[in-house]
Design an enzyme around this catalytic site. Structure first.
Site, PDB file in Angstrom:
ATOM      1  CG  ASP A 192      -0.597   0.015   2.407  1.00  0.00           C
ATOM      2  OD1 ASP A 192       0.529  -0.346   2.666  1.00  0.00           O
ATOM      3  OD2 ASP A 192      -1.416   0.163   3.567  1.00  0.00           O
ATOM      4  CB  SER A 204     -12.904   1.841  27.293  1.00  0.00           C
ATOM      5  OG  SER A 204     -12.423   0.815  26.884  1.00  0.00           O
ATOM      6  N   GLY A 240      -2.838  -5.526  18.651  1.00  0.00           N
ATOM      7  CA  GLY A 240      -1.791  -5.806  18.075  1.00  0.00           C
ATOM      8  C   GLY A 240      -1.629  -7.329  17.268  1.00  0.00           C
ATOM      9  CG  LEU A 300      -6.668  -9.788  12.728  1.00  0.00           C
ATOM     10  CD1 LEU A 300      -7.805 -10.518  13.843  1.00  0.00           C
ATOM     11  CD2 LEU A 300      -6.634 -10.308  11.510  1.00  0.00           C
ATOM     12  CB  SER A 301      -6.874  -3.146  10.901  1.00  0.00           C
ATOM     13  OG  SER A 301      -5.921  -3.399   9.980  1.00  0.00           O
ATOM     14  CB  SER A 302      -7.491  -3.166  17.007  1.00  0.00           C
ATOM     15  OG  SER A 302      -6.035  -2.974  17.295  1.00  0.00           O
ATOM     16  CD  GLU A 348      -2.498   4.083  13.379  1.00  0.00           C
ATOM     17  OE1 GLU A 348      -3.978   4.067  13.457  1.00  0.00           O
ATOM     18  OE2 GLU A 348      -1.665   3.385  13.966  1.00  0.00           O
ATOM     19  CG  ASP A 370      -4.341  -1.392   7.988  1.00  0.00           C
ATOM     20  OD1 ASP A 370      -4.318  -2.168   7.127  1.00  0.00           O
ATOM     21  OD2 ASP A 370      -3.426  -1.187   8.920  1.00  0.00           O
ATOM     22  CE1 TYR A 402       3.864  -1.087   7.618  1.00  0.00           C
ATOM     23  CE2 TYR A 402       4.395   1.222   7.757  1.00  0.00           C
ATOM     24  CZ  TYR A 402       3.533   0.129   7.339  1.00  0.00           C
ATOM     25  OH  TYR A 402       2.472   0.585   6.361  1.00  0.00           O
TER      26      TYR A 402
HETATM   27  C1  GLA Z   1      -0.018  -2.478   8.500  1.00  0.00           C
HETATM   28  C2  GLA Z   1      -0.155  -0.965   7.932  1.00  0.00           C
HETATM   29  C3  GLA Z   1      -0.753  -1.157   6.438  1.00  0.00           C
HETATM   30  C4  GLA Z   1       0.042  -1.996   5.634  1.00  0.00           C
HETATM   31  C5  GLA Z   1       0.288  -3.436   6.261  1.00  0.00           C
HETATM   32  C6  GLA Z   1       1.252  -4.303   5.457  1.00  0.00           C
HETATM   33  O1  GLA Z   1      -1.187  -3.116   8.622  1.00  0.00           O
HETATM   34  O2  GLA Z   1      -1.052  -0.265   8.812  1.00  0.00           O
HETATM   35  O3  GLA Z   1      -0.811   0.292   6.087  1.00  0.00           O
HETATM   36  O4  GLA Z   1       1.332  -1.464   5.147  1.00  0.00           O
HETATM   37  O5  GLA Z   1       0.984  -3.070   7.672  1.00  0.00           O
HETATM   38  O6  GLA Z   1       0.744  -4.582   4.415  1.00  0.00           O
END
Ligand code: GLA
Length: 379
Positions: free
Chosen positions: A38, A69, A122, A125-127, A160, A172, A221
């Protein structure tokens, strides 16, 4: 059982003595293929899942946001007219979104409510994206802002990047905002064009949580991102998206060894992702699975973002006869893998893969079939 609207209504009613005016939900995601592409302006193929962040709320007359929460069992609040950073914590995600929406010229109103979620933290799964998009949806609802999913996803990503300080790409937030029930979404991360692709009948998507959590992922990253930028500069293009496999093979000998492997992952992954969606559309699940397996090898050996636990999980999944393909998903270094399997053998797959992984690593995994859901919405 995933959280449901009545759970949130129940929590809200218990605290406020009446039903909420609004309930919003924004999902986490699992990515079928297209990993670490991405931020290279490339292609991804995620789906929004039946794990989400939920907020039940009612508007306030003042500028305060006051949230309980359920998961942390604490109340936090802030004033949208006086936003300032405090020590890290879940409320920072809400403040960051408020800051971005206001910076984009939107007039926000205060609200109070309860927040709960069932996207594991963590786990890849994009919490965070789910929380950001639920917050954006809540502010849009109380502030009478027309919901533009793509624009809101970009603001979520910006919060973010700039408020939380994590340099993520757009995948995400965009899938959390735009997911479609029963579909994966091919996203062109340069144009942000979205192409829903129906999940094939008879196929189950399985999330395989290794129960290991990533450490040092942010620095790794960012390092990968810089290596990709260096490779793009070498090819004199805006991003690695612009380098074809043929272009790469003609010149790759001149690249430094690590940069070369990083670029090879991204360039081949873009190609696999486009092939994967084509295979899915013609019902060729065997090819889709094969491409997922190849993606894992590339992430493990060329991009070096897998881990022993992820490799063990992927191997356990691939060894099952119902499995078409499996790979790590998300940023890597721990968290989850994803597999596509024959739906009528999914229960056996879940049980056998969990056992095999546990026997090999000693970790107790969480393995479950997930369904593709709609993106952020009032429910
Ligand atoms: C994380 C980042 C995304 C993407 C993935 C790897 O989830 O938030 O933007 O870069 O890693 O594909």
């Amino acid at each position: 059982m995933p959280l449901a609207k009545q759970d949130l209504v129940g929590h809200f009613t218990e605290r406020f003595g009446q039903a909420p005016a609004i309930v919003v939900r924004a999902p986490g995601r699992v990515n079928l293929i297209g990993e670490h592409t991405d931020y290279n302006d490339g292609f991804v193929l995620p789906l929004a899942i039946d794990r989400a962040a939920w907020i039940a709320l009612r508007p306030r007359r003042d500028c305060r946001v006051n949230v309980y929460s359920v998961d942390y069992q604490e109340v936090r609040e802030f004033d949208i007219a006086k936003l300032k950073h405090e020590k890290a914590g879940w409320i920072e995600y809400l403040k960051g979104v408020a800051w971005c929406l206001q910076d984009a010229g939107m007039q926000l109103h205060g609200w109070e409510g309860v927040l709960a979620g069932d996207v594991p933290l963590g786990a890849g799964l994009s919490s965070s994206a789910a929380l950001e998009m639920a917050t954006a949806r809540a502010f849009a609802a109380v502030s009478d802002i027309a919901w533009d999913a793509v624009a809101q996803a970009k603001l979520g990503q910006r919060s973010e990047n700039q408020w939380i300080g994590v340099n993520c790409g757009i995948m995400d937030q965009l899938i959390s905002a735009t997911g479609r029930a029963g579909h994966a979404m091919l996203i062109d991360c340069r144009s942000l064009e979205l192409q829903p692709a129906p999940l094939p009948k008879g196929v189950a998507v399985v999330v395989l949580d290794t129960a290991t959590r990533r450490g040092l992922v942010d620095s790794a990253y960012n390092e990968r991102r810089s290596q990709c930028e260096a490779a793009a500069a070498f090819f004199q293009v805006r991003a690695l998206r612009d380098v074809s496999v043929a272009m790469f093979e003609a010149m790759d000998g001149q690249l430094q060894a690590t940069t070369r492997r990083r670029a090879r992952h991204v360039i081949s992954e873009d190609e696999r992702t486009v092939q994967a969606v084509e295979a899915m559309r013609r019902g060729d699940i065997a090819t889709l699975g094969q491409l997922m397996n190849e993606s894992h090898v590339s992430l493990r050996d060329d991009y070096e973002v897998s881990s022993d636990a992820l490799n063990a999980m992927v191997e356990a999944a691939q060894a099952h006869k119902a499995c078409y393909g499996a790979r790590m998903t998300g940023a890597g270094f721990g968290g989850c893998a994803v597999a596509i399997v024959k739906a009528d053998e999914a229960d056996d797959f879940v049980a056998a893969t969990s056992r095999a992984y546990q026997a090999r690593t000693g970790n107790q995994p969480a393995v479950y079939v997930c369904t593709a859901t709609d993106g952020a919405a009032m429910v």
